[in-house]
Design a protein around this motif. Sequence first.
Motif, PDB file in Angstrom:
ATOM      1  N   THR A   1       1.971   7.868  -6.624  1.00 42.27           N
ATOM      2  CA  THR A   1       1.461   9.010  -7.376  1.00 42.27           C
ATOM      3  C   THR A   1       2.624   9.781  -7.995  1.00 42.27           C
ATOM      4  OG1 THR A   1       1.483  10.367  -5.368  1.00 42.27           O
ATOM      5  CG2 THR A   1      -0.574   9.223  -5.891  1.00 42.27           C
ATOM      6  N   GLY A   2       2.269  10.867  -8.718  1.00 42.27           N
ATOM      7  CA  GLY A   2       3.291  11.727  -9.300  1.00 42.27           C
ATOM      8  C   GLY A   2       3.821  11.173 -10.607  1.00 42.27           C
ATOM      9  N   LYS A   3       4.828  11.841 -11.131  1.00 41.38           N
ATOM     10  CA  LYS A   3       5.419  11.453 -12.401  1.00 41.38           C
ATOM     11  C   LYS A   3       6.478  10.372 -12.204  1.00 41.38           C
ATOM     12  CE  LYS A   3       4.705  15.956 -14.588  1.00 41.38           C
ATOM     13  NZ  LYS A   3       5.356  17.077 -15.307  1.00 41.38           N
ATOM     14  N   ILE A   4       6.714   9.627 -13.263  1.00 43.33           N
ATOM     15  CA  ILE A   4       7.799   8.634 -13.226  1.00 43.33           C
ATOM     16  C   ILE A   4       9.110   9.388 -13.369  1.00 43.33           C
ATOM     17  CG2 ILE A   4       8.763   6.574 -14.290  1.00 43.33           C
ATOM     18  CD1 ILE A   4       6.025   6.039 -15.529  1.00 43.33           C
ATOM     19  N   PRO A   5       9.998   9.274 -12.401  1.00 46.63           N
ATOM     20  CA  PRO A   5      11.269  10.024 -12.509  1.00 46.63           C
ATOM     21  C   PRO A   5      12.097   9.542 -13.700  1.00 46.63           C
ATOM     22  CG  PRO A   5      11.341   8.473 -10.672  1.00 46.63           C
ATOM     23  CD  PRO A   5       9.929   8.468 -11.168  1.00 46.63           C
TER      24      PRO A   5
ATOM     25  N   LEU B   1       5.522  -1.023 -13.202  1.00 47.89           N
ATOM     26  CA  LEU B   1       4.950   0.052 -12.377  1.00 47.89           C
ATOM     27  C   LEU B   1       3.431   0.044 -12.483  1.00 47.89           C
ATOM     28  CD1 LEU B   1       7.380   2.974 -13.369  1.00 47.89           C
ATOM     29  CD2 LEU B   1       7.621   1.348 -11.491  1.00 47.89           C
ATOM     30  N   SER B   2       2.862  -1.054 -12.896  1.00 46.05           N
ATOM     31  CA  SER B   2       1.426  -1.128 -13.165  1.00 46.05           C
ATOM     32  C   SER B   2       0.593  -1.001 -11.899  1.00 46.05           C
ATOM     33  CB  SER B   2       1.102  -2.442 -13.871  1.00 46.05           C
ATOM     34  OG  SER B   2       1.424  -3.549 -13.040  1.00 46.05           O
ATOM     35  N   GLN B   3      -0.699  -0.693 -12.100  1.00 44.52           N
ATOM     36  CA  GLN B   3      -1.672  -0.646 -11.010  1.00 44.52           C
ATOM     37  C   GLN B   3      -1.269   0.345  -9.916  1.00 44.52           C
ATOM     38  OE1 GLN B   3      -4.529  -2.339 -11.089  1.00 44.52           O
ATOM     39  NE2 GLN B   3      -4.161  -3.711 -12.804  1.00 44.52           N
ATOM     40  N   ASN B   4      -0.947   1.572 -10.332  1.00 38.34           N
ATOM     41  CA  ASN B   4      -0.689   2.664  -9.394  1.00 38.34           C
ATOM     42  C   ASN B   4      -1.497   3.880  -9.849  1.00 38.34           C
ATOM     43  OD1 ASN B   4       1.461   2.006  -7.248  1.00 38.34           O
ATOM     44  ND2 ASN B   4       2.372   1.127  -9.100  1.00 38.34           N
ATOM     45  N   ASN B   5      -1.143   5.066  -9.355  1.00 42.72           N
ATOM     46  CA  ASN B   5      -1.822   6.289  -9.749  1.00 42.72           C
ATOM     47  C   ASN B   5      -0.834   7.295 -10.332  1.00 42.72           C
ATOM     48  OD1 ASN B   5      -4.506   5.579  -8.720  1.00 42.72           O
ATOM     49  ND2 ASN B   5      -3.570   5.717  -6.690  1.00 42.72           N
ATOM     50  N   LEU B   6       0.113   6.790 -11.090  1.00 44.05           N
ATOM     51  CA  LEU B   6       1.148   7.643 -11.668  1.00 44.05           C
ATOM     52  C   LEU B   6       0.571   8.511 -12.783  1.00 44.05           C
ATOM     53  CD1 LEU B   6       3.887   4.875 -11.829  1.00 44.05           C
ATOM     54  CD2 LEU B   6       3.737   6.718 -10.144  1.00 44.05           C
ATOM     55  N   CYS B   7       1.126   9.709 -12.936  1.00 43.51           N
ATOM     56  CA  CYS B   7       0.607  10.647 -13.929  1.00 43.51           C
ATOM     57  C   CYS B   7       1.751  11.168 -14.801  1.00 43.51           C
ATOM     58  CB  CYS B   7      -0.126  11.804 -13.249  1.00 43.51           C
ATOM     59  SG  CYS B   7       0.945  12.799 -12.174  1.00 43.51           S
ATOM     60  N   GLY B   8       1.406  12.082 -15.710  1.00 49.09           N
ATOM     61  CA  GLY B   8       2.412  12.651 -16.602  1.00 49.09           C
ATOM     62  C   GLY B   8       2.652  11.760 -17.805  1.00 49.09           C
ATOM     63  N   SER B   9       3.664  12.064 -18.542  1.00 47.96           N
ATOM     64  CA  SER B   9       3.984  11.307 -19.753  1.00 47.96           C
ATOM     65  C   SER B   9       5.179  10.390 -19.514  1.00 47.96           C
ATOM     66  CB  SER B   9       4.295  12.276 -20.901  1.00 47.96           C
ATOM     67  OG  SER B   9       5.388  13.123 -20.542  1.00 47.96           O
ATOM     68  N   ILE B  10       5.451   9.545 -20.503  1.00 43.41           N
ATOM     69  CA  ILE B  10       6.631   8.680 -20.410  1.00 43.41           C
ATOM     70  C   ILE B  10       7.850   9.516 -20.785  1.00 43.41           C
ATOM     71  CG2 ILE B  10       7.751   6.605 -21.294  1.00 43.41           C
ATOM     72  CD1 ILE B  10       5.016   5.527 -22.037  1.00 43.41           C
ATOM     73  N   PRO B  11       8.823   9.634 -19.894  1.00 45.77           N
ATOM     74  CA  PRO B  11      10.011  10.450 -20.202  1.00 45.77           C
ATOM     75  C   PRO B  11      10.750   9.931 -21.430  1.00 45.77           C
ATOM     76  CG  PRO B  11       9.919   9.907 -17.860  1.00 45.77           C
ATOM     77  CD  PRO B  11       8.877   9.079 -18.540  1.00 45.77           C
ATOM     78  N   SER B  12      11.289  10.856 -22.200  1.00 43.48           N
ATOM     79  CA  SER B  12      12.017  10.465 -23.416  1.00 43.48           C
ATOM     80  C   SER B  12      13.280   9.677 -23.086  1.00 43.48           C
ATOM     81  CB  SER B  12      12.378  11.712 -24.231  1.00 43.48           C
ATOM     82  OG  SER B  12      13.218  12.575 -23.472  1.00 43.48           O
ATOM     83  N   GLU B  13      13.733   9.778 -21.831  1.00 46.06           N
ATOM     84  CA  GLU B  13      14.945   9.046 -21.426  1.00 46.06           C
ATOM     85  C   GLU B  13      14.765   7.532 -21.488  1.00 46.06           C
ATOM     86  OE1 GLU B  13      15.437  13.118 -20.011  1.00 46.06           O
ATOM     87  OE2 GLU B  13      13.766  11.684 -19.941  1.00 46.06           O
ATOM     88  N   ILE B  14      13.533   7.093 -21.731  1.00 42.64           N
ATOM     89  CA  ILE B  14      13.296   5.644 -21.817  1.00 42.64           C
ATOM     90  C   ILE B  14      14.121   5.010 -22.931  1.00 42.64           C
ATOM     91  CG2 ILE B  14      11.342   5.717 -23.437  1.00 42.64           C
ATOM     92  CD1 ILE B  14      10.038   3.569 -21.596  1.00 42.64           C
TER      93      ILE B  14
ATOM     94  N   LYS C   1       0.839  -1.198   0.000  1.00 48.82           N
ATOM     95  CA  LYS C   1       0.000   0.000   0.000  1.00 48.82           C
ATOM     96  C   LYS C   1       0.876   1.251   0.000  1.00 48.82           C
ATOM     97  CE  LYS C   1      -3.848  -2.259   2.402  1.00 48.82           C
ATOM     98  NZ  LYS C   1      -4.779  -2.215   3.571  1.00 48.82           N
ATOM     99  N   LEU C   2       2.011   1.157  -0.667  1.00 49.96           N
ATOM    100  CA  LEU C   2       2.958   2.259  -0.676  1.00 49.96           C
ATOM    101  C   LEU C   2       2.391   3.447  -1.453  1.00 49.96           C
ATOM    102  CD1 LEU C   2       6.134   0.104  -1.392  1.00 49.96           C
ATOM    103  CD2 LEU C   2       5.541   1.205   0.781  1.00 49.96           C
ATOM    104  N   GLY C   3       2.647   4.654  -0.943  1.00 49.45           N
ATOM    105  CA  GLY C   3       2.146   5.861  -1.584  1.00 49.45           C
ATOM    106  C   GLY C   3       3.264   6.852  -1.836  1.00 49.45           C
ATOM    107  N   GLY C   4       2.861   8.083  -2.255  1.00 46.82           N
ATOM    108  CA  GLY C   4       3.850   9.107  -2.538  1.00 46.82           C
ATOM    109  C   GLY C   4       4.516   8.884  -3.880  1.00 46.82           C
ATOM    110  N   HIS C   5       5.590   9.607  -4.110  1.00 46.29           N
ATOM    111  CA  HIS C   5       6.296   9.563  -5.394  1.00 46.29           C
ATOM    112  C   HIS C   5       7.325   8.445  -5.424  1.00 46.29           C
ATOM    113  CE1 HIS C   5       5.376  14.018  -6.509  1.00 46.29           C
ATOM    114  NE2 HIS C   5       4.345  13.406  -5.985  1.00 46.29           N
ATOM    115  N   ILE C   6       7.654   8.020  -6.613  1.00 42.41           N
ATOM    116  CA  ILE C   6       8.785   7.098  -6.788  1.00 42.41           C
ATOM    117  C   ILE C   6      10.055   7.923  -6.603  1.00 42.41           C
ATOM    118  CG2 ILE C   6      10.006   5.580  -8.380  1.00 42.41           C
ATOM    119  CD1 ILE C   6       7.345   5.093  -9.787  1.00 42.41           C
ATOM    120  N   PRO C   7      10.905   7.561  -5.660  1.00 49.23           N
ATOM    121  CA  PRO C   7      12.104   8.389  -5.418  1.00 49.23           C
ATOM    122  C   PRO C   7      13.061   8.373  -6.607  1.00 49.23           C
ATOM    123  CG  PRO C   7      12.190   6.358  -4.128  1.00 49.23           C
ATOM    124  CD  PRO C   7      10.828   6.411  -4.746  1.00 49.23           C
ATOM    125  N   SER C   8      13.500   9.559  -6.998  1.00 51.57           N
ATOM    126  CA  SER C   8      14.451   9.655  -8.118  1.00 51.57           C
ATOM    127  C   SER C   8      15.796   9.042  -7.754  1.00 51.57           C
ATOM    128  CB  SER C   8      14.644  11.120  -8.512  1.00 51.57           C
ATOM    129  OG  SER C   8      15.133  11.874  -7.408  1.00 51.57           O
TER     130      SER C   8
END
Length: 831
Positions: free
Chosen positions: A315-319, A334-347, A289-296
């Motif tokens: 939540t928040g954007k994928i760093p 990273l499925s089944q979360n509440n992440l937002c924003g777009s996929i970074p081009s660094e992928i 049940k972890l919340g908050g942002h994914i730490p960069s």
Amino acid sequence: MGLLSKLATLGIYYNKLTGGIPPFLGNITSMEVFSVVGNPFGGSIPDTVGHWKSLTTFYSGGCNLYGSIPHSIFNLSLLVNFSLAENHLTGSLPSEIGNQLPNLEWLQLWDNELTGVLPPSLSNCSKLGYFEMSLNNFSGKLTIDFSKLRDINKIRLDNNNFHGRGEADDVRFIDSLKNCTRLVKLQVDNCNLIGVLPISIGNLSHQLEILHLGDNQLFGSLPSSIGSLVGLTKFILGNNRFKGNIPTSVGKLQKLQYLDLNNNLFSGPIPDTIGNLSLLNKLYLYSNKLGGHIPSSLGNCKELIALSLAHNRLTGKIPKQLFQLPSLTVGLDLSQNNLCGSIPSEIKDLKMMNILDLSHNNLSGNITISLGECSSLTWLHLSGNKFQGVIPSSFSSLGGLGVLDISENNLSGRIPQFFGKWKSLEFLNLSFNDFEGEVPVVGVFANESAFSVLGNNRLCGGLVTLELPKCKKMGSKKKRFPFFILVIVIAPTLLIVLYCVYLLCKKKHNSQPSQSSGSERFMKVSYNQLLKATDGFSVANLIGQGGFSSVYRGILDSDDDKSVAIKVLHLQNRGAQKSFVAECEAWRNIRHRNLLKIITSCSSTDFQGNDFKALVYEFMPNGSVHDWLHSSAYTSKLNLLQRINILRDVATAIDYLHNRCQTTTVHGDLKPSNILLDDDMVAHVGDFGLARLLGTSLNQNSSTGVKGTIGYAPPEYGIGSEMTSCGDVYSFGILLLEVMTGKKPIDDMFNDGLSIHKFAYMALPDQVIDVIDNDAIVLQSTEANAKKMEECLAATIKIGVSCSVDSPPQRMKIEIVVNELQRILDVLQNI
């Protein structure tokens, strides 16, 4: 031998001796060291061994021994090393064992059927260094006082049942481990322990490398004192009920390589301090049940090859730092979360990643064109987000994808034609978007069960079975000409066209397969066409034969004249009809790049009016793994890399069947003859005639009374157990050992209690090179490379042994097998 009255040491380990341990050996009262490990003796341990009053070492592991341990052994007070691992021993240990054997340094009774409690008197074995009692049926509360065992190095008690009835402090024994300063491994997983992990966990040895308490019922919070265990390389608490925050002190575990806290109730943020773990290569925090942002800071974990944060509340954007880890080769989930924003081009930096799952979040914007540079992807899930715009043209470089799911988004535009050209694509989900235009009918789009376009209301064309509207021809309305002018202009041209069509049809009459439409899901074939394709089912075209069927090579009348494999059912044999139904039902539900591709089926009658049923498959030009291993017609043999690649392919297919397709499917008959190889030596699993779809009516109705093939079928099938995914894992383990050793499980050498499993097990860890097929061994130019290769061979054999143990719950999970084989491949490719 009983007359050798002065004999002190008898070492006859790893031979093929049978007939039990002879009682007359008890006459040799001078015996000090007795080692018969790895002989298929059978029988029970004779009581006469109690005459060996000078005995210090007794090694009889892996000897197929039955019955209880004779009490006379426990009177041998000079005994130092005592090992009876991997037998079938029953009964319980005497309550005074610790007082009777005070000099014990090595006590190894794992993988037996021992019961009762572990006697508290073992606390008196103050010299004990190795204490391995896993894989038994010990029960009751664990009350050994480890504080007296200052020299203890390894404690393995996993896979027992130590829960104290009515109490919830089963892990208080940890308090007594603080004096064990030499402890390197503590493994007490899957023991039904209930309780709160005490703060004293931080008092364990700084030498501790492996701490495994997973698959219990531990609850409460994880003490911050865990940060004191600075020697840990592997820390597993998965499948418990821990709650609260993950302590930031975990960042102090600088040597940690494997951290698994999955399937608990952890909440709060993922600690930034995990980014301090520079050696971490696998991090599993999913299903919490972890919340908050994914730490960069995770971007500092430069060795990370697998990361799963799925099924949390992040939540928040994928760093972007996460996508700048080229080490991520196994996968990112990273499925089944509440992440937002777009996929970074660094992928684009994740060029070697195999699996990416970002499904069911709130991601939005256009799908970045940079994703097209992840050319090693085989599994891509972006479903259940808010992506918009068109599918980027850069996706054309993802030709290795086996599964692509971009459903439930806001994507628009036309379906790219290159999807139909991907040979490896087994499933494509485009449903519930806003795509428009014509649905292709080639490649994956030729098989209705291999793709989905539901919920796209502006699509047209495609397979007839989709029932989509016909596509309108492009063009604008123009002013109507007088009718007679149209006739004068068009009629001559129309007549010419009709005449050409007539000639063409005449030329091709009777030369085309029976197809009502080129856009139908399957080519329709008749008995006559299959008879013709195989030259009357001639023996010259026979490429395989089994109890229910014969397989022929043939060429169907078509434009490309490609070879196919035609499997003709022997309907006169009992069970063949059900085998056909089972196989059809299985193929209707599965699709994967490492499964054999089915082209069509035929259910008809022959020229005598008899029922005729056949399945038509894509032809595999390189035959079966069985052919490469055992046929004299194959002068060249499989090298080591090819063998590991094949095993990885098969494991990936089984992982898909068990864990990743809509209905869990048990293959039921894994063996080398059912593993087929294409032009590129990629393995494809075939023959689903014994398959079971768990949780469906087929599970009850498709049984033919046969459960697998002798040598590959797990032992539980022989006593009437239902087919399970664990049975497939056993068969895979035997298949792996056959591929690596070149020996069939029914080889003449495997008798009198010796099996291919024991043959391989006895070679671990230092004699593996002796059991490997000579054709697979590659001589290395440097000593370091030779050592790496031997380590890879040992690791591979260990997988096969772990998969083929008798106890189904103890077999290695297939998803772990896939990861381990990939790791071995990565090492071998760099040698």
